[in-house]
Design a protein around this motif. Sequence first.
Motif, PDB file in Angstrom:
ATOM      1  N   VAL A  97     -25.725   5.250   7.986  1.00 20.23           N
ATOM      2  CA  VAL A  97     -27.089   5.426   7.483  1.00 20.23           C
ATOM      3  C   VAL A  97     -27.824   6.417   8.379  1.00 20.23           C
ATOM      4  CG1 VAL A  97     -29.247   4.259   6.893  1.00 20.23           C
ATOM      5  CG2 VAL A  97     -27.071   3.025   6.678  1.00 20.23           C
ATOM      6  N   GLN A  98     -28.252   7.531   7.794  1.00 17.21           N
ATOM      7  CA  GLN A  98     -28.987   8.545   8.573  1.00 17.21           C
ATOM      8  C   GLN A  98     -29.910   9.357   7.657  1.00 17.21           C
ATOM      9  OE1 GLN A  98     -27.405   7.770  12.415  1.00 17.21           O
ATOM     10  NE2 GLN A  98     -28.995   9.210  11.848  1.00 17.21           N
ATOM     11  N   ASP A  99     -31.111   9.619   8.125  1.00 19.20           N
ATOM     12  CA  ASP A  99     -32.049  10.523   7.433  1.00 19.20           C
ATOM     13  C   ASP A  99     -32.313  10.125   5.987  1.00 19.20           C
ATOM     14  OD1 ASP A  99     -32.174  12.009   9.764  1.00 19.20           O
ATOM     15  OD2 ASP A  99     -30.745  13.518   9.103  1.00 19.20           O
ATOM     16  N   GLY A 100     -32.388   8.817   5.710  1.00 17.12           N
ATOM     17  CA  GLY A 100     -32.671   8.367   4.352  1.00 17.12           C
ATOM     18  C   GLY A 100     -31.485   8.477   3.414  1.00 17.12           C
ATOM     19  N   PHE A 101     -30.293   8.715   3.968  1.00 17.60           N
ATOM     20  CA  PHE A 101     -29.072   8.839   3.168  1.00 17.60           C
ATOM     21  C   PHE A 101     -28.037   7.872   3.719  1.00 17.60           C
ATOM     22  CE2 PHE A 101     -25.383  10.736   1.185  1.00 17.60           C
ATOM     23  CZ  PHE A 101     -25.889  11.315   0.018  1.00 17.60           C
ATOM     24  N   PHE A 102     -27.171   7.343   2.835  1.00 18.20           N
ATOM     25  CA  PHE A 102     -26.135   6.427   3.291  1.00 18.20           C
ATOM     26  C   PHE A 102     -24.804   6.734   2.622  1.00 18.20           C
ATOM     27  CE2 PHE A 102     -27.147   4.506  -0.735  1.00 18.20           C
ATOM     28  CZ  PHE A 102     -25.978   3.859  -1.133  1.00 18.20           C
ATOM     29  N   THR A 103     -23.731   6.398   3.325  1.00 17.52           N
ATOM     30  CA  THR A 103     -22.387   6.494   2.759  1.00 17.52           C
ATOM     31  C   THR A 103     -21.639   5.206   3.084  1.00 17.52           C
ATOM     32  OG1 THR A 103     -21.366   7.432   4.748  1.00 17.52           O
ATOM     33  CG2 THR A 103     -22.302   8.988   3.160  1.00 17.52           C
ATOM     34  N   VAL A 104     -20.776   4.797   2.179  1.00 22.35           N
ATOM     35  CA  VAL A 104     -19.886   3.664   2.411  1.00 22.35           C
ATOM     36  C   VAL A 104     -18.472   4.132   2.110  1.00 22.35           C
ATOM     37  CG1 VAL A 104     -19.219   1.335   1.714  1.00 22.35           C
ATOM     38  CG2 VAL A 104     -21.649   1.951   1.824  1.00 22.35           C
ATOM     39  N   ALA A 105     -17.574   3.963   3.073  1.00 23.38           N
ATOM     40  CA  ALA A 105     -16.177   4.365   2.896  1.00 23.38           C
ATOM     41  C   ALA A 105     -15.283   3.145   3.081  1.00 23.38           C
ATOM     42  CB  ALA A 105     -15.798   5.444   3.905  1.00 23.38           C
ATOM     43  N   VAL A 106     -14.340   2.985   2.150  1.00 25.25           N
ATOM     44  CA  VAL A 106     -13.375   1.881   2.205  1.00 25.25           C
ATOM     45  C   VAL A 106     -11.990   2.500   2.352  1.00 25.25           C
ATOM     46  CG1 VAL A 106     -12.526  -0.206   1.077  1.00 25.25           C
ATOM     47  CG2 VAL A 106     -14.877   0.578   0.649  1.00 25.25           C
ATOM     48  N   PHE A 107     -11.267   2.104   3.409  1.00 27.71           N
ATOM     49  CA  PHE A 107      -9.984   2.750   3.674  1.00 27.71           C
ATOM     50  C   PHE A 107      -9.056   1.841   4.481  1.00 27.71           C
ATOM     51  CE2 PHE A 107     -12.962   3.702   7.027  1.00 27.71           C
ATOM     52  CZ  PHE A 107     -12.238   3.618   8.207  1.00 27.71           C
ATOM     53  N   ASP A 108      -7.803   2.204   4.486  1.00 26.95           N
ATOM     54  CA  ASP A 108      -6.770   1.498   5.238  1.00 26.95           C
ATOM     55  C   ASP A 108      -6.144   2.521   6.179  1.00 26.95           C
ATOM     56  OD1 ASP A 108      -4.505   0.281   6.217  1.00 26.95           O
ATOM     57  OD2 ASP A 108      -3.876  -0.560   4.289  1.00 26.95           O
ATOM     58  N   GLU A 109      -6.649   2.560   7.415  1.00 28.19           N
ATOM     59  CA  GLU A 109      -6.190   3.575   8.366  1.00 28.19           C
ATOM     60  C   GLU A 109      -4.730   3.364   8.744  1.00 28.19           C
ATOM     61  OE1 GLU A 109      -7.322   5.421  12.775  1.00 28.19           O
ATOM     62  OE2 GLU A 109      -8.344   3.619  12.032  1.00 28.19           O
ATOM     63  N   ARG A 110      -4.331   2.107   8.919  1.00 26.48           N
ATOM     64  CA  ARG A 110      -2.968   1.819   9.341  1.00 26.48           C
ATOM     65  C   ARG A 110      -1.938   2.347   8.338  1.00 26.48           C
ATOM     66  NH1 ARG A 110      -1.479  -4.365  10.190  1.00 26.48           N
ATOM     67  NH2 ARG A 110      -3.284  -4.160  11.606  1.00 26.48           N
ATOM     68  N   ASN A 111      -2.232   2.154   7.056  1.00 26.71           N
ATOM     69  CA  ASN A 111      -1.305   2.601   6.009  1.00 26.71           C
ATOM     70  C   ASN A 111      -1.711   3.931   5.386  1.00 26.71           C
ATOM     71  OD1 ASN A 111       0.479   0.241   6.041  1.00 26.71           O
ATOM     72  ND2 ASN A 111      -1.330  -0.862   5.307  1.00 26.71           N
ATOM     73  N   LYS A 112      -2.702   4.592   6.007  1.00 27.25           N
ATOM     74  CA  LYS A 112      -3.164   5.912   5.582  1.00 27.25           C
ATOM     75  C   LYS A 112      -3.530   5.948   4.099  1.00 27.25           C
ATOM     76  CE  LYS A 112      -0.568   8.429   9.112  1.00 27.25           C
ATOM     77  NZ  LYS A 112       0.311   9.589   9.394  1.00 27.25           N
TER      78      LYS A 112
END
Length: 266
Positions: free
Chosen positions: A67-82
């Motif tokens: 959350v920054q400057d009135g904007f937000f992002t949500v990311a869903v990921f599995d780093e271990r399995n890329k």
Amino acid sequence: MKKHSLLKSVGVAVISLALLAGFKAPETIAKQVKAEQQTQANSLEGAWRLTSKTKNAAETITTVKIVQDGFFTVAVFDERNKKFVGTYGGTYTIANGQLTEKYEFNTFDSTQVGKSKTGKSTLKSNTWQTTGLGQQNRTENWEKVNETKAGSPLAGTWRITGREQNGQMNTMRPGPRKTLKVLSGTRFQWIAFNSETGEFSGTGGGTYTAKDGKYTENIEFFSRDSSRVGMQLSFNFEVRNGKWHHSGQSSTGKPVNEIWERIAGN
């Protein structure tokens, strides 16, 4: 009779002064409300990690919200399995514990782009609970990523406004097609999308450092090419006259020379 009238006049004057002392002009009240809303919005800035009530050692899915400057992002990921699962985000406002999110991109459901959703928001220290938001309208508990020592000069939401091609810096005009980079003190996510059509072009993110003119990314997810996960990329950076000058080589080895500007200043 005159004495009674005088006392009555004095009483009216005292009451009037008291009322005036407590009176606030509508514009003053509006400014105070706006300032309070801004304070609430600022308190949410940073990176947040979705926590799970059931701790499963085999669970490898990570959900990060920036959350920054009135904007937000949500990311869903599995780093271990890329594996990249999905992402959504946009603008937000908060007032009296009610958080409203307006989606500008959503890979889970592109029909939500342009729509808003309002839910309950409760912030206690480094724990943030939201209800009625997200992809399932459920209660979600977020834990703030500790970034107290980060001191990054790049924390904010940036939009690319210039890119060098064939030796010439080309200005990119504002429009519904956007490439943004949202950075907290230690985490980043870039997103390319069209906020009118809902078209999504790609995203990537992870952790970063920015110090002594060197900007280094550690990639934890990449929607276009999972083989990039685990890579570390370093670039030159300089913030000059409010613009972020970014140069070096991309993950494919191609030269990069870009200019980014914070959306907060646009």
